[in-house]
Design a protein around this motif. Structure first.
Motif, PDB file in Angstrom:
ATOM      1  N   ARG A  85      32.750  50.824  39.868  1.00  0.00           N
ATOM      2  CA  ARG A  85      33.311  50.918  41.219  1.00  0.00           C
ATOM      3  C   ARG A  85      34.207  49.719  41.537  1.00  0.00           C
ATOM      4  O   ARG A  85      35.329  49.870  42.032  1.00  0.00           O
ATOM      5  CB  ARG A  85      32.171  51.005  42.239  1.00  0.00           C
ATOM      6  CG  ARG A  85      32.646  51.139  43.680  1.00  0.00           C
ATOM      7  CD  ARG A  85      31.480  51.295  44.627  1.00  0.00           C
ATOM      8  NE  ARG A  85      30.627  50.105  44.664  1.00  0.00           N
ATOM      9  CZ  ARG A  85      29.400  50.049  44.138  1.00  0.00           C
ATOM     10  NH1 ARG A  85      28.886  51.097  43.525  1.00  0.00           N
ATOM     11  NH2 ARG A  85      28.698  48.940  44.226  1.00  0.00           N
ATOM     12  N   GLU A  86      33.712  48.518  41.227  1.00  0.00           N
ATOM     13  CA  GLU A  86      34.485  47.317  41.541  1.00  0.00           C
ATOM     14  C   GLU A  86      35.678  47.148  40.593  1.00  0.00           C
ATOM     15  O   GLU A  86      36.710  46.598  40.971  1.00  0.00           O
ATOM     16  CB  GLU A  86      33.589  46.081  41.503  1.00  0.00           C
ATOM     17  CG  GLU A  86      32.465  46.108  42.530  1.00  0.00           C
ATOM     18  CD  GLU A  86      32.960  46.333  43.955  1.00  0.00           C
ATOM     19  OE1 GLU A  86      34.073  45.859  44.280  1.00  0.00           O
ATOM     20  OE2 GLU A  86      32.247  46.992  44.732  1.00  0.00           O
ATOM     21  N   LYS A  99      43.082  48.932  41.816  1.00  0.00           N
ATOM     22  CA  LYS A  99      43.824  49.473  42.948  1.00  0.00           C
ATOM     23  C   LYS A  99      44.410  48.367  43.803  1.00  0.00           C
ATOM     24  O   LYS A  99      45.538  48.474  44.311  1.00  0.00           O
ATOM     25  CB  LYS A  99      42.904  50.367  43.782  1.00  0.00           C
ATOM     26  CG  LYS A  99      43.596  51.049  44.952  1.00  0.00           C
ATOM     27  CD  LYS A  99      42.644  51.970  45.686  1.00  0.00           C
ATOM     28  CE  LYS A  99      43.332  52.668  46.853  1.00  0.00           C
ATOM     29  NZ  LYS A  99      42.391  53.578  47.574  1.00  0.00           N
ATOM     30  N   GLU A 100      43.676  47.277  43.967  1.00  0.00           N
ATOM     31  CA  GLU A 100      44.092  46.179  44.839  1.00  0.00           C
ATOM     32  C   GLU A 100      45.065  45.216  44.170  1.00  0.00           C
ATOM     33  O   GLU A 100      45.616  44.330  44.822  1.00  0.00           O
ATOM     34  CB  GLU A 100      42.851  45.407  45.308  1.00  0.00           C
ATOM     35  CG  GLU A 100      41.913  46.231  46.176  1.00  0.00           C
ATOM     36  CD  GLU A 100      40.531  45.594  46.312  1.00  0.00           C
ATOM     37  OE1 GLU A 100      40.365  44.441  45.832  1.00  0.00           O
ATOM     38  OE2 GLU A 100      39.643  46.225  46.892  1.00  0.00           O
ATOM     39  N   ALA A 144      38.319  49.286  42.045  1.00  0.00           N
ATOM     40  CA  ALA A 144      38.836  48.662  43.268  1.00  0.00           C
ATOM     41  C   ALA A 144      39.787  47.524  42.933  1.00  0.00           C
ATOM     42  O   ALA A 144      40.847  47.372  43.558  1.00  0.00           O
ATOM     43  CB  ALA A 144      37.674  48.153  44.124  1.00  0.00           C
TER      44      ALA A 144
END
Length: 271
Positions: free
Chosen positions: A211-212, A218-219, A215
């Motif tokens: 999940r991280e 994406k970031e 993220a």
């Protein structure tokens, strides 16, 4: 007003097992490198801290199976591990065959390697495909070792004909040697990119890692870290970037590329 802060209920120190020194991915001297720093950032986002444990690459999965590790880095389905323990892909290596330019070796296929002495990284026969495994299966001049710095030194001394390793690792380790030892080399691009995952037995931790990781991709944090370590080839949502490595510009897959000592020194010190 009551301020609510989300904190993981079981924040803890996570034992992360990695292979011996292989910059820019793993740098044991100061617990850095792309893979270590990425994992540290992911764990921090989950509220955990990282405790690095370094062992020979061929022994890393043994630590997970024996319950002495929470996370093992740089593995994939070709290793002896259940697929359910593997995370998403988080790093991509570009393994190559590397020879001294003075030898003028012509290596156009994996099968051509059978005529030369080869020093490869641990588990190379397992991860570089069936053709490589067949070509080296009964090759008396083939050896796998954990110390990749020794691979570089033995190649440049002329003790072996070919070193099989990631080209970024070769460049970083080679740049640490005295200039007089940095002989010209030729890069033979015989292998496809090799994507790696982490192995995590704990389902909750594994899902949190994935999940991280997504993220951070994406970031833009993932790409920023890749840029810091000058990695041109990285996993991106299951796809690969096929742009040439910044350390060896102008390389087309399947071609040989002569690389001079001065060229490598300048590129390694750039940025």
């Amino acid at each position: 007003m009551l301020l609510l802060i989300s904190v993981p209920l079981q924040a803890r120190q996570i034992d992360v097992v990695a292979g011996w020194n292989k910059p820019p991915y793993i740098v044991t001297s100061d617990n850095s490198g792309f893979e270590i720093e990425l994992t540290r950032k992911i764990l921090a986002r989950l509220g955990h801290t990282l405790n690095p444990v370094y062992v020979p690459f061929g022994r890393t999965l043994r630590q997970l199976k024996n319950g002495r590790a929470d996370i093992v880095l740089t593995v994939n389905i070709s290793h002896e591990i259940s697929a359910e323990y593997l995370t998403d892909e988080y790093v991509t290596y570009q393994n190559s065959a590397i020879s001294l330019a003075s030898r003028q070796l012509e290596l156009r296929s994996v099968n051509d390697l059978k005529d030369y002495t080869i020093l490869a990284f641990q588990t190379a026969r397992r991860v570089l495909g069936a053709d490589f495994a067949k070509a080296t299966g009964e090759h008396r001049g083939y050896l796998e070792i954990a110390d990749q710095g020794r691979q570089v030194r033995m190649l440049l001394l002329g003790s072996v004909d070919v070193a099989v390793m990631d080209r970024n690792i070769f460049s970083w380790l080679r740049s640490q040697l005295p200039p007089a030892q940095q002989k010209d080399v030729r890069i033979h691009n015989l292998f496809k990119h090799t994507a790696y995952r982490a192995a995590i037995a704990d389902k909750t931790l594994r899902e949190g890692f994935n999940r991280e990781l997504k993220a951070m991709m994406k970031e833009g944090q993932y790409q920023a870290l890749a840029d810091k370590y000058r990695l041109a080839i990285t996993p991106a949502s299951g796809d690969y970037s096929h742009k040439a490595s910044s350390l060896f510009p102008g390389t087309a897959e399947g071609d040989d590329e002569p690389v001079s000592a001065n060229m490598l020194i300048r590129q390694q010190r750039s940025n």
